[in-house]
Design a protein around this motif. Structure first.
Motif, PDB file in Angstrom:
ATOM      1  N   SER A 167     -43.787  17.264  -2.939  1.00 28.50           N
ATOM      2  CA  SER A 167     -44.969  17.098  -2.822  1.00 28.50           C
ATOM      3  C   SER A 167     -44.837  17.333  -1.159  1.00 28.50           C
ATOM      4  O   SER A 167     -44.533  17.565  -1.225  1.00 28.50           O
ATOM      5  N   THR A 168     -46.154  16.742  -0.935  1.00 29.35           N
ATOM      6  CA  THR A 168     -46.535  17.781   0.979  1.00 29.35           C
ATOM      7  C   THR A 168     -46.068  16.702   1.586  1.00 29.35           C
ATOM      8  O   THR A 168     -45.481  17.698   2.969  1.00 29.35           O
ATOM      9  N   GLU A 209     -60.639  22.116  -4.034  1.00 26.57           N
ATOM     10  CA  GLU A 209     -60.341  22.804  -4.223  1.00 26.57           C
ATOM     11  C   GLU A 209     -58.718  22.876  -4.418  1.00 26.57           C
ATOM     12  O   GLU A 209     -57.822  23.507  -5.104  1.00 26.57           O
ATOM     13  N   CYS A 210     -58.155  22.218  -3.699  1.00 27.27           N
ATOM     14  CA  CYS A 210     -56.523  21.692  -3.501  1.00 27.27           C
ATOM     15  C   CYS A 210     -56.460  20.242  -4.517  1.00 27.27           C
ATOM     16  O   CYS A 210     -55.840  19.459  -3.039  1.00 27.27           O
ATOM     17  N   MET A 211     -56.851  19.831  -5.255  1.00 34.42           N
ATOM     18  CA  MET A 211     -56.121  18.858  -5.371  1.00 34.42           C
ATOM     19  C   MET A 211     -55.584  17.818  -6.654  1.00 34.42           C
ATOM     20  O   MET A 211     -55.332  17.413  -6.939  1.00 34.42           O
ATOM     21  N   THR A 212     -54.967  19.029  -7.057  1.00 40.34           N
ATOM     22  CA  THR A 212     -54.019  19.348  -7.860  1.00 40.34           C
ATOM     23  C   THR A 212     -52.738  17.885  -7.094  1.00 40.34           C
ATOM     24  O   THR A 212     -51.837  18.457  -6.081  1.00 40.34           O
ATOM     25  N   ASP A 213     -52.636  17.319  -8.518  1.00 41.58           N
ATOM     26  CA  ASP A 213     -51.302  16.472  -8.372  1.00 41.58           C
ATOM     27  C   ASP A 213     -50.690  16.732  -7.631  1.00 41.58           C
ATOM     28  O   ASP A 213     -50.006  17.958  -9.326  1.00 41.58           O
ATOM     29  N   GLU A 217     -45.749  13.098  -6.074  1.00 44.58           N
ATOM     30  CA  GLU A 217     -45.880  12.721  -6.160  1.00 44.58           C
ATOM     31  C   GLU A 217     -47.363  12.176  -6.861  1.00 44.58           C
ATOM     32  O   GLU A 217     -48.062  13.074  -5.988  1.00 44.58           O
ATOM     33  N   ALA A 218     -47.776  12.116  -7.237  1.00 41.59           N
ATOM     34  CA  ALA A 218     -48.870  12.257  -8.465  1.00 41.59           C
ATOM     35  C   ALA A 218     -50.422  11.758  -7.265  1.00 41.59           C
ATOM     36  O   ALA A 218     -51.477  11.876  -7.508  1.00 41.59           O
ATOM     37  N   SER A 219     -50.449  10.973  -6.625  1.00 45.07           N
ATOM     38  CA  SER A 219     -50.694  10.826  -5.484  1.00 45.07           C
ATOM     39  C   SER A 219     -51.410  11.574  -4.608  1.00 45.07           C
ATOM     40  O   SER A 219     -52.481  11.264  -3.571  1.00 45.07           O
ATOM     41  N   GLN A 220     -50.598  12.732  -4.165  1.00 48.23           N
ATOM     42  CA  GLN A 220     -51.006  13.833  -3.242  1.00 48.23           C
ATOM     43  C   GLN A 220     -51.176  15.002  -3.982  1.00 48.23           C
ATOM     44  O   GLN A 220     -50.904  14.922  -4.921  1.00 48.23           O
ATOM     45  N   ALA A 221     -52.002  15.688  -2.652  1.00 49.86           N
ATOM     46  CA  ALA A 221     -52.972  17.283  -3.260  1.00 49.86           C
ATOM     47  C   ALA A 221     -51.607  18.263  -2.912  1.00 49.86           C
ATOM     48  O   ALA A 221     -51.378  18.228  -1.783  1.00 49.86           O
ATOM     49  N   CYS A 222     -51.647  18.962  -3.843  1.00 50.88           N
ATOM     50  CA  CYS A 222     -50.165  20.399  -4.233  1.00 50.88           C
ATOM     51  C   CYS A 222     -50.864  21.382  -4.046  1.00 50.88           C
ATOM     52  O   CYS A 222     -50.928  22.087  -5.547  1.00 50.88           O
ATOM     53  N   GLY A 223     -52.538  21.586  -3.187  1.00 50.20           N
ATOM     54  CA  GLY A 223     -52.876  22.409  -3.304  1.00 50.20           C
ATOM     55  C   GLY A 223     -53.474  22.838  -5.273  1.00 50.20           C
ATOM     56  O   GLY A 223     -54.090  21.855  -6.034  1.00 50.20           O
ATOM     57  N   ALA A 224     -53.241  23.925  -5.455  1.00 48.98           N
ATOM     58  CA  ALA A 224     -53.882  24.882  -6.635  1.00 48.98           C
ATOM     59  C   ALA A 224     -53.542  26.126  -6.801  1.00 48.98           C
ATOM     60  O   ALA A 224     -53.156  26.584  -5.881  1.00 48.98           O
ATOM     61  N   LYS A 225     -53.614  26.498  -8.082  1.00 43.46           N
ATOM     62  CA  LYS A 225     -53.542  27.785  -8.576  1.00 43.46           C
ATOM     63  C   LYS A 225     -54.136  28.830  -7.540  1.00 43.46           C
ATOM     64  O   LYS A 225     -55.023  29.259  -7.519  1.00 43.46           O
TER      65      LYS A 225
END
Length: 507
Positions: A167-168, A209-213, A217-225
């Motif tokens: 998570s972030t 473009e950085c909004m992958t769950d 913690e699914a409510s936090q944004a973990c970037g993306a591919k």
């Protein structure tokens, strides 16, 4: 200044001396106030607006876009901007019986409040399935940085942590423990590093473009591919010292709940470059028994804000002060259990404003209720028959208008008219002189002609040119008679005619 003044939603003011006393009041809810609910912190969730005494949702129809979301984030104190105007995260649902207060919202992105945008009160076609849910930028978030393999050096190359359930907040904690300044997280990795702030050289993508769950913690944004959501790890630490005109202080482990470990955290902020500093709590969910203390005079006096007295719906008043230092202390007792998310975010920023001054014979073209900060320009308007030397005046960093607005009496009409009259007179005089010269030339030509005619000059025709010869010699040469000249009687005498040259040639 020996005290701290508290602004009640920019309407009512109270001044509380920093003598260790607890301020018991919370900020009242006003018409048009906003909040995001259902997320793990106050910067994400379903959007609600307070209207006519109740909280209701906003209809996310086809007009809702990033400009509208930007106004929301600014109004609730998320100065970093928008992560996503239409969040894909799963939030706790709002009460299905709550009203829908706004629809067809259209902002240009510069408004101070959402109710300053155009919108419709007709929500008859809206359902809660269309409720706006969104994410604002959380404190410490820097950018969505591209990190595709093969692009050279990665943005953060200090250390990489790869594990499930990232998570972030967890990534920031790991990088903070490793002694790095930045943490970048994507769905499978946590990258740490201490690179500079210039992420543009790696490539920066829109926040959406950085909004992958995050897996942890699914409510936090973990970037993306191929994209890292980069954060400063100082946010979420237990202490810090910084110098800035504006910034944030967040509870330990933010955006996660802070641990109940009995620690006391302290932050010191140098705000000496500010003319006036405003402090507010856009997030305030502190467990009972824990408290936040604030001092603006070097720690001599403190004001405590206890969790039992305030909550997210009724946070402490906004504070404004003009001292050179801000100290924040967070005391965690560690003795209280909790079953909900607890965290806080304190923001501070230079709150220098220019007062809307009054002056004779004019006024400033200001918008009621708007605070004018350094760099803002305002038009100067003058009453009838008054003028100003400059059209606009600018709010300076010292809180005064760079060009003091004033309106002076307009120049009288007399001098201007006299100048016009003088100019016209000169033009008429020149035209008159030219006309006189022309008249004199014409007159001279006519007079000379008449004088010559009177003296005998009648022109140069062939017939008229022979008459003076006749008068002198008393001979008349008739060009229409034969080639011989006849004998003529002149004064009774006979004279032999002179033969023509043709006759002489015959002899």
């Amino acid at each position: 200044m020996a005290g701290m003044c508290y602004n009640l939603v920019d309407v009512a003011f109270a001044c509380v001396l920093l003598l260790g006393s607890t301020v018991a009041q919370g900020a009242a809810t006003e018409e048009g106030d906003l909040r995001l609910i259902g997320g793990t912190h106050a910067f994400q969730g379903y959007l609600q607006v307070h209207s006519e005494g109740s909280w209701g949702t906003v209809c996310g129809d086809e007009q809702w876009d990033e400009n509208d979301a930007r106004v929301v984030c600014r109004q609730i104190g998320a100065f970093g901007g928008v992560m996503s105007p239409n969040s894909t995260h799963s939030f706790s649902q709002v009460d299905g019986n709550s009203p829908v207060h706004m629809a067809m919202v259209k902002c240009d992105g510069t408004e101070k409040r959402l109710d300053g945008c155009s919108f419709s009160n007709d929500t008859s076609s809206c359902t809660h399935a269309l409720d706006v849910k969104m994410d604002c930028v959380i404190p410490g978030y820097k950018a969505c940085v591209t990190s595709e393999p093969g692009n050279g050096e990665p943005p953060l190359s200090g250390r990489t942590h790869t594990e499930d359930g990232m998570s972030t907040s967890k990534c920031a904690r790991l990088c903070r423990q490793d002694g790095y300044h930045y943490a970048g997280v994507d769905p499978g990795n946590c990258l740490c590093g201490s690179a500079g702030d210039d992420f543009q050289r790696y490539g920066v993508a829109p926040n959406t473009e950085c909004m992958t769950d995050c897996g942890g913690e699914a409510s936090q944004a973990c970037g993306a591919k191929g994209h890292l959501a980069v954060h400063e790890v100082i946010v979420g630490s237990c202490s810090g010292s910084l110098k800035a005109r504006e910034g944030v202080i967040a509870s330990p482990e933010f955006p996660d709940s802070y641990p109940l470990d009995g620690r006391t955290c302290q932050w010191i902020v140098d705000v000496s470059e500010n003319g006036d500093t405003a402090v507010q709590f856009p997030v305030f969910k502190v467990a009972d028994g824990d408290e936040i203390q604030i001092s603006t005079n070097g720690g001599k006096n403190w004001t405590a804000f206890k969790g039992m007295d305030y909550n997210q719906d009724s946070p402490p008043f906004v504070a404004s002060f003009d001292e050179n230092e801000l100290r924040v202390k967070f005391v965690i007792t560690g003795s209280q259990s909790r079953d909900n998310h607890v965290s806080f975010v304190l923001t501070f920023q230079d709150n220098t404003t220019c007062d809307v001054v009054e002056f004779a014979n004019g006024y400033l073209d200001v918008v009621e209720g708007v605070a004018y900060r350094p760099g803002d320009k305002v038009k100067v308007l003058c009453d009838w028959m008054y003028v100003t030397e400059w059209t606009y005046t600018t709010c300076n960093e010292d809180g005064f208008w760079r060009r003091p607005p004033e309106c002076k009496e307009a120049p009288p009409v007399g001098p201007s008219l006299a100048f016009t009259q003088t100019y016209l007179f000169m033009m008429l005089a020149v035209m008159g002189a030219l006309g006189l010269i022309f008249f004199m030339v014409i007159c001279g030509v006519l007079c000379v002609g008449r004088k010559k005619k009177k003296e005998g000059y009648t022109g140069i025709s062939r017939q008229e040119s022979a008459e003076p010869t006749k008068a002198e010699n008393e001979y008349h040469i008739d060009m229409h008679e034969g080639s011989d000249m006849d004998m003529q009687q002149v004064d009774g005498q006979e004279e032999q005619a002179i033969p023509l040259a043709s006759g002489a040639m015959d002899d």
